[in-house]
Design a protein around this motif. Structure first.
Motif: not given
Length: 259
Positions: A186, A196, A198, A230, A232, A234-235, A239, A253, A255
């Motif tokens: 990260s 992030e 991962g 932020s 992420d 990792r998907y 994201l 939040k 996606k």
């Protein structure tokens, strides 16, 4: 009888040789201990005679000199080298004698790149972790915050250099790089956004995830008006994003799916 005489002569010759050798060694020892060979000068210089930024006479006097023993002939150069490498900011030392009572010590200083972990240690541009005055390091440059399992310093440095190159494409740079005990990556960028990434699945995992972020980043910025906290990555097909506020009345939040 003749054998006894030859044996006695051989013994006498051997004893005489031992006596001469002992006499010679005593003479050498006497010469070696003469005051003219007492170390009078220790010249300290930087690599290729570069100026030393952090090492000074006071730190050398307090840290290295008390550990040195012997004169021009008897001092152990490996011990001298080790003594100087214990001085704060010294990465590497080399030592040579100069007739009749000098030592020439060449020092390579650490160049701090960032901090390592939570215990106040520093990490150099070569991936060495060392202990020195943090305030001095902060005078030289903006320090990156690094963290990772012990022994992972070189790998963390290599990844930082990758991140720096990749995010330069959107005029951003890492200011925090973390490698967790679970081997997950990260980072925090200099616009405050945390990313992030991962764990690695293969050699291209991080690059592919960063590339996906770079592709959609201009769209995200345009939609969220620089309020991204932020992301992420990792998907596998998209994201997860968190924003500090939402000008469009949607959940902070969300996606974003890749087309």
């Amino acid at each position: 009888m003749w054998q006894d005489i030859r044996s006695m002569n051989a013994t006498a010759n051997a004893l005489f040789g031992v006596f001469i050798l002992a006499l010679l060694m005593s003479g050498i020892w006497w010469v070696v201990q003469r005051p003219m060979f007492t170390l009078k000068v220790i010249r300290v210089e930087g690599v290729e005679q570069a100026a030393l930024r952090h090492v000074n006479a006071f730190t050398i006097r307090d840290t290295a000199l008390p550990k040195m023993r012997g004169n021009f002939f008897t001092t152990n150069l490996d011990n001298v080298r080790t003594a100087f490498e214990s001085v704060p900011w010294v990465r590497k030392a080399s030592v040579q004698r100069e007739w009749p009572n000098k030592l020439i010590v060449t020092l390579e200083e650490h160049q701090a790149l960032g901090t390592w972990g939570e215990d106040g240690r520093l990490m150099s541009v070569k991936g060495d972790v060392f202990t020195a005055n943090l305030a001095e390091a902060e005078e030289d440059a903006e320090l990156i915050a690094f963290a990772g399992p012990e022994g992972s310093e070189k790998e963390v440095l290599a990844r930082y250099l990758d991140f720096k190159q990749w995010f330069a494409n959107i005029s951003l740079a890492p200011e925090v790089v973390q490698y967790s005990s679970r081997y997950a990556w990260s980072l925090k960028l200099n616009n405050g956004m945390r990313v992030e990434l991962g764990r690695l699945q293969d050699d291209q995992t991080l690059k592919n995830r960063v590339d996906r972020l770079l592709t959609v980043y201009p769209q995200l910025v345009a939609s969220l008006q620089d309020s991204i906290e932020s992301v992420d990555m990792r998907y596998p097909n998209g994201l997860a994003l968190k924003s500090s506020h939402n000008a469009f009345g949607i959940n902070p939040k969300l996606k974003v799916k890749r087309k």
